[in-house]
Design a protein around this motif. Structure first.
Motif, PDB file in Angstrom:
ATOM      1  N   ALA A  89      80.386  37.135   5.365  1.00  0.00           N
ATOM      2  CA  ALA A  89      79.560  37.111   4.146  1.00  0.00           C
ATOM      3  C   ALA A  89      78.857  35.763   4.009  1.00  0.00           C
ATOM      4  CB  ALA A  89      80.447  37.373   2.928  1.00  0.00           C
ATOM      5  N   GLU A  90      79.573  34.685   4.346  1.00  0.00           N
ATOM      6  CA  GLU A  90      78.992  33.339   4.275  1.00  0.00           C
ATOM      7  C   GLU A  90      77.848  33.195   5.279  1.00  0.00           C
ATOM      8  OE1 GLU A  90      80.640  28.714   4.193  1.00  0.00           O
ATOM      9  OE2 GLU A  90      82.037  30.405   4.408  1.00  0.00           O
ATOM     10  N   ILE A  91      78.053  33.751   6.483  1.00  0.00           N
ATOM     11  CA  ILE A  91      76.997  33.709   7.510  1.00  0.00           C
ATOM     12  C   ILE A  91      75.771  34.478   7.042  1.00  0.00           C
ATOM     13  CG2 ILE A  91      76.391  34.566   9.816  1.00  0.00           C
ATOM     14  CD1 ILE A  91      79.256  33.884  10.681  1.00  0.00           C
ATOM     15  N   LYS A  92      76.017  35.627   6.424  1.00  0.00           N
ATOM     16  CA  LYS A  92      74.898  36.438   5.920  1.00  0.00           C
ATOM     17  C   LYS A  92      74.093  35.681   4.868  1.00  0.00           C
ATOM     18  CE  LYS A  92      73.912  40.842   3.663  1.00  0.00           C
ATOM     19  NZ  LYS A  92      74.490  42.010   2.955  1.00  0.00           N
ATOM     20  N   ASP A  93      74.811  35.065   3.910  1.00  0.00           N
ATOM     21  CA  ASP A  93      74.123  34.294   2.850  1.00  0.00           C
ATOM     22  C   ASP A  93      73.340  33.130   3.446  1.00  0.00           C
ATOM     23  OD1 ASP A  93      75.209  36.006   1.024  1.00  0.00           O
ATOM     24  OD2 ASP A  93      76.866  34.673   0.446  1.00  0.00           O
ATOM     25  N   LEU A  94      73.947  32.436   4.398  1.00  0.00           N
ATOM     26  CA  LEU A  94      73.297  31.271   5.010  1.00  0.00           C
ATOM     27  C   LEU A  94      72.031  31.684   5.762  1.00  0.00           C
ATOM     28  CD1 LEU A  94      73.455  28.234   5.499  1.00  0.00           C
ATOM     29  CD2 LEU A  94      74.904  28.692   7.490  1.00  0.00           C
ATOM     30  N   LYS A  95      72.106  32.806   6.472  1.00  0.00           N
ATOM     31  CA  LYS A  95      70.931  33.285   7.212  1.00  0.00           C
ATOM     32  C   LYS A  95      69.799  33.670   6.262  1.00  0.00           C
ATOM     33  CE  LYS A  95      73.000  34.946  11.512  1.00  0.00           C
ATOM     34  NZ  LYS A  95      73.284  36.123  12.360  1.00  0.00           N
ATOM     35  N   GLU A  96      70.166  34.275   5.142  1.00  0.00           N
ATOM     36  CA  GLU A  96      69.143  34.637   4.143  1.00  0.00           C
ATOM     37  C   GLU A  96      68.479  33.396   3.573  1.00  0.00           C
ATOM     38  OE1 GLU A  96      71.165  37.008   1.292  1.00  0.00           O
ATOM     39  OE2 GLU A  96      71.176  38.838   2.544  1.00  0.00           O
ATOM     40  N   GLU A  97      69.300  32.373   3.298  1.00  0.00           N
ATOM     41  CA  GLU A  97      68.757  31.095   2.771  1.00  0.00           C
ATOM     42  C   GLU A  97      67.821  30.451   3.788  1.00  0.00           C
ATOM     43  OE1 GLU A  97      70.401  26.671   1.521  1.00  0.00           O
ATOM     44  OE2 GLU A  97      71.807  28.381   1.491  1.00  0.00           O
ATOM     45  N   MET A  98      68.207  30.470   5.039  1.00  0.00           N
ATOM     46  CA  MET A  98      67.380  29.860   6.087  1.00  0.00           C
ATOM     47  C   MET A  98      66.071  30.630   6.269  1.00  0.00           C
ATOM     48  SD  MET A  98      70.388  28.952   8.854  1.00  0.00           S
ATOM     49  CE  MET A  98      69.288  28.261  10.076  1.00  0.00           C
ATOM     50  N   GLU A  99      66.124  31.934   6.109  1.00  0.00           N
ATOM     51  CA  GLU A  99      64.893  32.740   6.216  1.00  0.00           C
ATOM     52  C   GLU A  99      63.935  32.410   5.074  1.00  0.00           C
ATOM     53  OE1 GLU A  99      66.176  36.756   6.309  1.00  0.00           O
ATOM     54  OE2 GLU A  99      66.951  36.659   8.374  1.00  0.00           O
TER      55      GLU A  99
ATOM     56  N   ASN B 234      68.367  21.407   9.531  1.00  0.00           N
ATOM     57  CA  ASN B 234      69.269  21.049  10.634  1.00  0.00           C
ATOM     58  C   ASN B 234      70.733  21.220  10.234  1.00  0.00           C
ATOM     59  OD1 ASN B 234      67.114  20.446  12.271  1.00  0.00           O
ATOM     60  ND2 ASN B 234      67.126  18.242  11.781  1.00  0.00           N
ATOM     61  N   GLU B 235      71.038  20.854   8.958  1.00  0.00           N
ATOM     62  CA  GLU B 235      72.417  21.013   8.471  1.00  0.00           C
ATOM     63  C   GLU B 235      72.818  22.489   8.424  1.00  0.00           C
ATOM     64  OE1 GLU B 235      72.332  19.133   4.704  1.00  0.00           O
ATOM     65  OE2 GLU B 235      72.666  17.104   5.510  1.00  0.00           O
ATOM     66  N   ASN B 236      71.884  23.345   7.985  1.00  0.00           N
ATOM     67  CA  ASN B 236      72.167  24.786   7.912  1.00  0.00           C
ATOM     68  C   ASN B 236      72.403  25.374   9.308  1.00  0.00           C
ATOM     69  OD1 ASN B 236      72.036  24.901   5.162  1.00  0.00           O
ATOM     70  ND2 ASN B 236      69.886  25.577   5.086  1.00  0.00           N
ATOM     71  N   GLU B 237      71.598  24.938  10.260  1.00  0.00           N
ATOM     72  CA  GLU B 237      71.773  25.432  11.625  1.00  0.00           C
ATOM     73  C   GLU B 237      73.127  25.018  12.197  1.00  0.00           C
ATOM     74  OE1 GLU B 237      68.482  24.222  13.998  1.00  0.00           O
ATOM     75  OE2 GLU B 237      67.071  25.567  13.015  1.00  0.00           O
ATOM     76  N   ALA B 238      73.507  23.769  11.925  1.00  0.00           N
ATOM     77  CA  ALA B 238      74.801  23.278  12.393  1.00  0.00           C
ATOM     78  C   ALA B 238      75.942  24.058  11.738  1.00  0.00           C
ATOM     79  CB  ALA B 238      74.941  21.789  12.100  1.00  0.00           C
ATOM     80  N   LYS B 239      75.809  24.317  10.426  1.00  0.00           N
ATOM     81  CA  LYS B 239      76.829  25.062   9.701  1.00  0.00           C
ATOM     82  C   LYS B 239      76.938  26.501  10.222  1.00  0.00           C
ATOM     83  CE  LYS B 239      78.379  26.146   5.030  1.00  0.00           C
ATOM     84  NZ  LYS B 239      78.065  26.078   3.590  1.00  0.00           N
ATOM     85  N   LEU B 240      75.773  27.114  10.524  1.00  0.00           N
ATOM     86  CA  LEU B 240      75.765  28.477  11.060  1.00  0.00           C
ATOM     87  C   LEU B 240      76.487  28.549  12.396  1.00  0.00           C
ATOM     88  CD1 LEU B 240      74.763  31.410  10.851  1.00  0.00           C
ATOM     89  CD2 LEU B 240      72.657  30.696  12.005  1.00  0.00           C
ATOM     90  N   ILE B 241      76.226  27.553  13.247  1.00  0.00           N
ATOM     91  CA  ILE B 241      76.900  27.508  14.551  1.00  0.00           C
ATOM     92  C   ILE B 241      78.412  27.392  14.362  1.00  0.00           C
ATOM     93  CG2 ILE B 241      77.230  26.106  16.634  1.00  0.00           C
ATOM     94  CD1 ILE B 241      74.199  25.437  16.424  1.00  0.00           C
ATOM     95  N   GLU B 242      78.815  26.539  13.392  1.00  0.00           N
ATOM     96  CA  GLU B 242      80.239  26.328  13.116  1.00  0.00           C
ATOM     97  C   GLU B 242      80.899  27.617  12.613  1.00  0.00           C
ATOM     98  OE1 GLU B 242      83.119  23.642  10.219  1.00  0.00           O
ATOM     99  OE2 GLU B 242      80.951  23.264  10.251  1.00  0.00           O
ATOM    100  N   LEU B 243      80.210  28.317  11.673  1.00  0.00           N
ATOM    101  CA  LEU B 243      80.764  29.557  11.116  1.00  0.00           C
ATOM    102  C   LEU B 243      80.875  30.658  12.181  1.00  0.00           C
ATOM    103  CD1 LEU B 243      78.890  29.698   7.675  1.00  0.00           C
ATOM    104  CD2 LEU B 243      81.337  29.306   8.027  1.00  0.00           C
ATOM    105  N   GLU B 244      79.866  30.766  13.012  1.00  0.00           N
ATOM    106  CA  GLU B 244      79.899  31.788  14.072  1.00  0.00           C
ATOM    107  C   GLU B 244      81.009  31.496  15.076  1.00  0.00           C
ATOM    108  OE1 GLU B 244      75.886  31.754  15.509  1.00  0.00           O
ATOM    109  OE2 GLU B 244      75.270  33.400  14.179  1.00  0.00           O
ATOM    110  N   ALA B 245      81.256  30.205  15.342  1.00  0.00           N
ATOM    111  CA  ALA B 245      82.351  29.824  16.246  1.00  0.00           C
ATOM    112  C   ALA B 245      83.697  30.205  15.632  1.00  0.00           C
ATOM    113  CB  ALA B 245      82.289  28.322  16.535  1.00  0.00           C
ATOM    114  N   LYS B 246      83.846  29.968  14.303  1.00  0.00           N
ATOM    115  CA  LYS B 246      85.091  30.336  13.612  1.00  0.00           C
ATOM    116  C   LYS B 246      85.310  31.846  13.655  1.00  0.00           C
ATOM    117  CE  LYS B 246      85.641  26.547  10.309  1.00  0.00           C
ATOM    118  NZ  LYS B 246      85.678  26.200   8.864  1.00  0.00           N
ATOM    119  N   LEU B 247      84.221  32.594  13.435  1.00  0.00           N
ATOM    120  CA  LEU B 247      84.321  34.062  13.445  1.00  0.00           C
ATOM    121  C   LEU B 247      84.732  34.571  14.830  1.00  0.00           C
ATOM    122  CD1 LEU B 247      83.925  36.673  11.847  1.00  0.00           C
ATOM    123  CD2 LEU B 247      81.535  36.696  12.596  1.00  0.00           C
TER     124      LEU B 247
END
Length: 631
Positions: free
Chosen positions: A260-270, A311-324
């Motif tokens: 859910a966090e990844i989904k929200d972050l991707k929407e924000e980045m879009e 850049n921070e959002n991209e880094a956070k997305l990478i981190e969340l996807e790694a955790k998943l």
């Protein structure tokens, strides 16, 4: 006579010679005729010789053709036999792979080897100990050897020599794992002749036997030793399963949160990308307007901040996807499976199996080296298969044990209520029978008369009878049991005797569990269905009672639920039959007493009549005597 002889034997030849001489008209006709006759004789001899040679050649050709045809037929037959043998061997390999019980495999092998060797006597014996005596009993045979079931061989005879041969094996022989094998071409000759034990009429012929040894898991000792260990493994499995289930649940919840966090972050980045694209478009439209240094600086600052945030959002997305990904690949503790782990926790027992092949009754039939090699190679494949099958049977035995325990727990019966129902049904049966008798209808139960009542034991019997029938499938499955405690064996023996099954014993009169299993069939279930303790006689009641003596249904039930129901059925059945027999004995005695009373009364009446006759005769004689005196 001489003229006739010459005319018959040389007339035609001489005439032909003279004709040829006249035709040629030689200067010296006598010389010509003489030479012509000599040449004629030569040609005739050559013709006769050629004819003889042609005749011999024809005969030789016919013999050759016949032999070729026989050879071809033999070759075709040999090829067909080879194909047939290969087909049987392939079938044997399939049976080795898929057989579910050792008995099925051994029965099949007996038939297979008999077909391959062209013999009729192939059988397996099994060595076991009983009260410190070594015995061999037969467990599988070809049809011609079925008479061996129930036979036993004690530690004597030539067959037991194979165990001595095994002990005498050299270290190299033992390492080669080649099974000990003994072959006697003729059982009537040699030093072994006196130690041959025949189970049937002695016959000449050959006898071969081979010792097959392997490890088994399924014995009474290992079964009851393994039970607590299996229960412990199952308990551990339940604990581990609960822990793994809880961990998986937590993991799945975390995955949902991160997804859910990844989904929200991707929407924000879009959204940010869209805003950035809109700003660039506005900048292009305002390029012609006059530049403002302060505004440009502010815009540059905002653009830099947006870049940092992106850049921070991209880094956070990478981190969340790694955790998943880490959560999805998380490994859990393996759940213990008793079906695999138990074999490392128990001690396997040795099993000694004897493969026997004989040609008794066919003394000229001997086994070739190639045939003995076939026996060795095909029997060697049995050992690993028998070990695997035994493990499967071990698992099946415990699965059956747990299934019966579950069935026992689910089979909660209100005995008192059920007994009342049975009693009411039997009372209704008595009433109906008495009404039929009043109406003159044919009696269905001749023993029912006015005042008749079913005993408590009969009520109990009619209570257990349908319960046993309801377990007919489980009772039929007893044939597949490998482990049976002595009390259960005794109940089964009593059950079979109760229904007239006698063929349950070895030749020394001891109980054979294998022979008991042969008696468990659909016909036995039909016997239970038809049995009426009032009308069905039972032999060996005393022996059946002795087999049931000292046992309690609760104890039997703790071992085996279906057999405990059989025990209840037998207890009630035996008590009912005893009561019926007592009633019949009492009735017989009453009838005998009544008959004796009747005869006594008849005899007394007869004596009284004779006494009257004598008295009348005496009176008459006295009267006659008086008349004489008066006259």
């Amino acid at each position: 006579m001489d003229v006739e002889y010459l005319k018959k034997n040389v007339g035609k030849t001489l005439a032909d010679g003279l004709a040829e001489t006249i035709l040629q008209s030689p200067p010296d006709p006598v010389d010509y005729l003489g030479k012509w006759l000599l040449n004629y004789v030569k040609l005739q001899k050559e013709a006769a010789q050629e004819k003889a040679e042609l005749s011999k050649a024809q005969k030789d050709w016919e013999v050759y053709a016949s032999q070729a045809e026989v050879s071809k037929a033999a070759a075709d037959s040999k090829a067909a036999q080879a194909q047939k043998t290969a087909t049987k061997h392939q079938a044997y390999l399939k049976v080795l792979k898929f057989a579910k019980s050792d008995r099925v495999l051994l029965d099949w092998y007996c038939t297979y080897l008999a077909d391959v060797l062209g013999v009729s006597s192939v059988y397996f014996g099994k060595k076991f100990l009983r009260e410190n005596d070594e015995l061999i009993t037969y467990i599988s045979t070809t049809p011609s050897q079925k008479f061996l079931f129930g036979k036993m061989m004690k530690n004597s005879g030539v067959t037991f020599k194979i165990f001595k041969k095994q002990e005498e094996q050299s270290e190299d022989e033992a390492k080669s794992k080649e099974a000990p094998l003994v072959y006697i071409p003729n059982v009537f000759t040699g030093p072994h002749a006196k130690s041959i034990h025949f189970h049937d009429k002695p016959k000449p012929g050959g006898y071969l036997w081979e010792l097959l040894q392997y490890k088994v898991a399924l014995t009474e000792g290992t079964f009851y030793a393994a039970l607590p260990k299996i229960l412990e493994i199952m308990k551990t499995a339940e604990t581990v399963t609960a822990e793994v289930t809880e961990k998986k649940k937590v993991n799945e919840e975390k995955q949902k949160e991160i997804a859910a966090e990844i989904k929200d972050l991707k929407e924000e980045m879009e959204e940010e990308e869209e805003e950035k694209a809109g700003g660039e478009e506005a900048e292009k439209e305002g390029e012609k307007e006059e530049s403002n240094d302060g505004a440009d600086a502010e815009e540059a600052k905002e653009s830099g901040e947006e870049e940092i945030k992106s850049n921070e959002n991209e880094a956070k997305l990478i981190e969340l996807e790694a955790k998943l990904a880490e959560l999805k690949s998380e490994e859990y503790a393996s759940i213990p499976d008793w079906k695999t782990e138990i074999f490392s926790q128990i001690t396997m027992s040795p099993c000694n199996l004897l493969l026997c092949v004989d040609t008794l009754g066919s003394p000229l039939r001997q086994f070739s080296e190639a045939e003995i090699d076939t026996i060795k190679k095909t029997s060697a494949k049995l050992v690993p298969s028998l070990e695997q099958i035994n493990k499967k049977m071990f698992i099946a035995e415990f699965e059956r044990y747990f299934a019966l325990k579950k069935l026992d727990e689910e089979s909660v019966v209100d005995d008192a209520s059920q007994k009342r129902e049975i009693k009411a049904a039997l009372e209704a049966k008595i009433k109906e029978a008495l009404e039929d008798q009043e109406e003159g209808k044919e009696k269905s139960e001749g023993y029912i008369v006015e005042g008749f009542e079913y005993s408590e034991s009969e009520i109990a019997f009619h209570q257990f009878q349908p319960r046993v029938l309801a377990l007919s499938e489980q009772i039929m499955d007893i044939k597949n049991y490998v482990v049976l405690k002595k009390p259960l064996i005794e109940v089964l023996e009593a059950f079979l005797l109760f229904h007239g099954k006698k063929d349950l014993y070895y030749e020394d009169k001891t109980t054979s569990v294998d022979m008991m299993k042969f008696q468990i069939s659909e016909s036995l279930i039909e016997d239970v269905k038809r049995f009426d303790p009032r009308t069905t006689p039972v032999e060996d009641l005393e022996k059946i009672e002795s087999l049931l003596a000292g046992k309690k249904i609760e104890t039997i039930r703790s071992m085996n639920y279906p057999i405990s129901e059989i025990f209840g059925y037998l207890e009630a059945g035996v008590a009912s039959r005893k009561k019926v027999e007592e009633e019949e004995e009492a009735r017989r005695k009453a009838e005998e007493e009544a008959e004796a009373q009747r005869k006594a009364e008849e005899e007394a009446k007869k004596l009284e009549e004779e006494a009257k006759k004598l008295e009348e005769a005496a009176k008459q004689a006295a009267a006659e005597e008086k008349t004489k005196e008066e006259s």
